[in-house]
Design a protein around this motif. Structure first.
Motif, PDB file in Angstrom:
ATOM      1  N   LEU A 177       0.814  -1.209   0.000  1.00 24.23           N
ATOM      2  CA  LEU A 177       0.000   0.000   0.000  1.00 24.23           C
ATOM      3  C   LEU A 177       0.852   1.266   0.000  1.00 24.23           C
ATOM      4  O   LEU A 177       0.476   2.266  -0.608  1.00 24.23           O
ATOM      5  CB  LEU A 177      -0.946   0.020   1.202  1.00 24.23           C
ATOM      6  CG  LEU A 177      -1.959  -1.114   1.299  1.00 24.23           C
ATOM      7  CD1 LEU A 177      -2.895  -0.891   2.469  1.00 24.23           C
ATOM      8  CD2 LEU A 177      -2.741  -1.270   0.017  1.00 24.23           C
ATOM      9  N   VAL A 178       1.990   1.237   0.715  1.00 21.22           N
ATOM     10  CA  VAL A 178       2.861   2.410   0.801  1.00 21.22           C
ATOM     11  C   VAL A 178       4.312   1.935   0.741  1.00 21.22           C
ATOM     12  O   VAL A 178       4.674   0.991   1.437  1.00 21.22           O
ATOM     13  CB  VAL A 178       2.627   3.202   2.113  1.00 21.22           C
ATOM     14  CG1 VAL A 178       3.448   4.476   2.128  1.00 21.22           C
ATOM     15  CG2 VAL A 178       1.160   3.518   2.328  1.00 21.22           C
ATOM     16  N   ARG A 213       8.297   6.404   0.376  1.00 25.09           N
ATOM     17  CA  ARG A 213       7.236   7.357   0.719  1.00 25.09           C
ATOM     18  C   ARG A 213       7.152   7.566   2.228  1.00 25.09           C
ATOM     19  O   ARG A 213       7.017   8.694   2.710  1.00 25.09           O
ATOM     20  CB  ARG A 213       5.896   6.862   0.165  1.00 25.09           C
ATOM     21  CG  ARG A 213       4.715   7.714   0.555  1.00 25.09           C
ATOM     22  CD  ARG A 213       4.736   9.061  -0.133  1.00 25.09           C
ATOM     23  NE  ARG A 213       3.561   9.820   0.273  1.00 25.09           N
ATOM     24  CZ  ARG A 213       3.561  11.116   0.469  1.00 25.09           C
ATOM     25  NH1 ARG A 213       4.640  11.830   0.251  1.00 25.09           N
ATOM     26  NH2 ARG A 213       2.472  11.723   0.858  1.00 25.09           N
ATOM     27  N   VAL A 221      -1.757   8.033   8.575  1.00 23.24           N
ATOM     28  CA  VAL A 221      -1.688   7.904   7.114  1.00 23.24           C
ATOM     29  C   VAL A 221      -1.911   6.447   6.711  1.00 23.24           C
ATOM     30  O   VAL A 221      -2.658   6.154   5.769  1.00 23.24           O
ATOM     31  CB  VAL A 221      -0.327   8.419   6.585  1.00 23.24           C
ATOM     32  CG1 VAL A 221      -0.084   7.987   5.151  1.00 23.24           C
ATOM     33  CG2 VAL A 221      -0.246   9.930   6.718  1.00 23.24           C
ATOM     34  N   LEU A 222      -1.277   5.523   7.424  1.00 19.84           N
ATOM     35  CA  LEU A 222      -1.418   4.101   7.110  1.00 19.84           C
ATOM     36  C   LEU A 222      -2.851   3.629   7.330  1.00 19.84           C
ATOM     37  O   LEU A 222      -3.397   2.882   6.517  1.00 19.84           O
ATOM     38  CB  LEU A 222      -0.442   3.273   7.942  1.00 19.84           C
ATOM     39  CG  LEU A 222       1.043   3.500   7.656  1.00 19.84           C
ATOM     40  CD1 LEU A 222       1.898   2.660   8.605  1.00 19.84           C
ATOM     41  CD2 LEU A 222       1.390   3.218   6.219  1.00 19.84           C
ATOM     42  N   THR A 244      -5.543   5.420   7.165  1.00 17.35           N
ATOM     43  CA  THR A 244      -6.356   5.991   6.093  1.00 17.35           C
ATOM     44  C   THR A 244      -6.183   5.185   4.809  1.00 17.35           C
ATOM     45  O   THR A 244      -7.165   4.881   4.121  1.00 17.35           O
ATOM     46  CB  THR A 244      -5.966   7.465   5.859  1.00 17.35           C
ATOM     47  OG1 THR A 244      -6.178   8.192   7.068  1.00 17.35           O
ATOM     48  CG2 THR A 244      -6.779   8.074   4.741  1.00 17.35           C
ATOM     49  N   ASN A 245      -4.932   4.830   4.492  1.00 18.76           N
ATOM     50  CA  ASN A 245      -4.669   4.019   3.302  1.00 18.76           C
ATOM     51  C   ASN A 245      -5.384   2.679   3.369  1.00 18.76           C
ATOM     52  O   ASN A 245      -5.949   2.215   2.379  1.00 18.76           O
ATOM     53  CB  ASN A 245      -3.164   3.781   3.137  1.00 18.76           C
ATOM     54  CG  ASN A 245      -2.534   4.756   2.199  1.00 18.76           C
ATOM     55  OD1 ASN A 245      -3.017   4.949   1.095  1.00 18.76           O
ATOM     56  ND2 ASN A 245      -1.466   5.384   2.637  1.00 18.76           N
ATOM     57  N   GLN A 263      -9.117   3.166   2.795  1.00 19.86           N
ATOM     58  CA  GLN A 263      -9.436   3.512   1.416  1.00 19.86           C
ATOM     59  C   GLN A 263      -9.260   2.332   0.466  1.00 19.86           C
ATOM     60  O   GLN A 263     -10.018   2.185  -0.486  1.00 19.86           O
ATOM     61  CB  GLN A 263      -8.557   4.667   0.938  1.00 19.86           C
ATOM     62  CG  GLN A 263      -8.895   5.984   1.566  1.00 19.86           C
ATOM     63  CD  GLN A 263      -7.899   7.079   1.179  1.00 19.86           C
ATOM     64  OE1 GLN A 263      -6.830   6.805   0.661  1.00 19.86           O
ATOM     65  NE2 GLN A 263      -8.271   8.316   1.461  1.00 19.86           N
ATOM     66  N   LYS A 264      -8.272   1.502   0.705  1.00 20.09           N
ATOM     67  CA  LYS A 264      -7.929   0.456  -0.261  1.00 20.09           C
ATOM     68  C   LYS A 264      -8.463  -0.925   0.099  1.00 20.09           C
ATOM     69  O   LYS A 264      -8.393  -1.831  -0.721  1.00 20.09           O
ATOM     70  CB  LYS A 264      -6.417   0.413  -0.447  1.00 20.09           C
ATOM     71  CG  LYS A 264      -5.916   1.712  -1.060  1.00 20.09           C
ATOM     72  CD  LYS A 264      -4.435   1.738  -1.240  1.00 20.09           C
ATOM     73  CE  LYS A 264      -4.005   3.079  -1.826  1.00 20.09           C
ATOM     74  NZ  LYS A 264      -2.563   3.212  -1.857  1.00 20.09           N
TER      75      LYS A 264
END
Length: 168
Positions: free
Chosen positions: A32-33, A37, A61-62, A64-65, A68-69
């Motif tokens: 995912l990241v 990044r 941030v993680l 949220t990722n 979302q995914k």
């Protein structure tokens, strides 16, 4: 040839790199990241924050990722299994078709459940791998066990004085 020398083990750059997140962030087998990044976020975007606040921001941030995914990943996986099921339904041999379809359906359910479970723990597991030692403890350990490091930060001391303090 312009090669950048390795930073001194006592430099701020070296210390930051040791405390920085390592490795890509995955949800099950899906990246995912990237590490690049995450390090950019840690060293550049959130540079204005203290260390522990940066980690909290990266955790946010993680999360949220993942939120979302998650649906996209589950949809892709379900679609892939459905395509395999469609192909399996065209098998001529009845017994082989039945066992293949049952096996695919069971595997699909297991994989969807695995990903659902990994959603709950992926961020926590990744953040748990990051060095969260006390920065004061880190500096004490570095400064008082590594003479070169201590000497680098103790300007104005002679080598003898720095040695005497280091042995104290």
């Amino acid at each position: 040839m312009n090669e950048t020398p390795n930073p001194s083990p006592c430099s701020t750059q070296h210390i930051r790199s040791e405390l920085c997140p390592r490795g890509d962030f995955y949800l099950d087998k899906y990246r995912l990241v990237t590490e690049k990044r995450l390090q950019y976020l840690f060293l550049k975007d959130y540079n204005y924050l203290p260390y522990y606040k940066r980690l909290e921001k990266i955790k946010s941030v993680l999360q949220t990722n993942v939120r979302q995914k998650k649906k996209v990943i589950l949809d892709k996986l379900a679609k892939r299994y459905d395509e395999h099921l469609d192909r399996a339904l065209n098998i001529q041999n009845d017994e082989k078709r039945r066992t293949t379809v049952v096996n695919l359906m069971d595997t699909k359910d297991e994989r969807l459940e695995e990903i659902g479970n990994s959603v709950k723990t992926a961020v926590k597991n990744y953040i748990g791998k990051i060095n969260r030692n006390s920065l004061i403890g880190y500096y004490k350990k570095r400064l008082f066990t590594d003479f070169e490091c201590f000497r680098e930060y103790s300007e104005g001391f002679t080598n003898e004085q720095a040695l005497a303090i280091g042995h104290f």
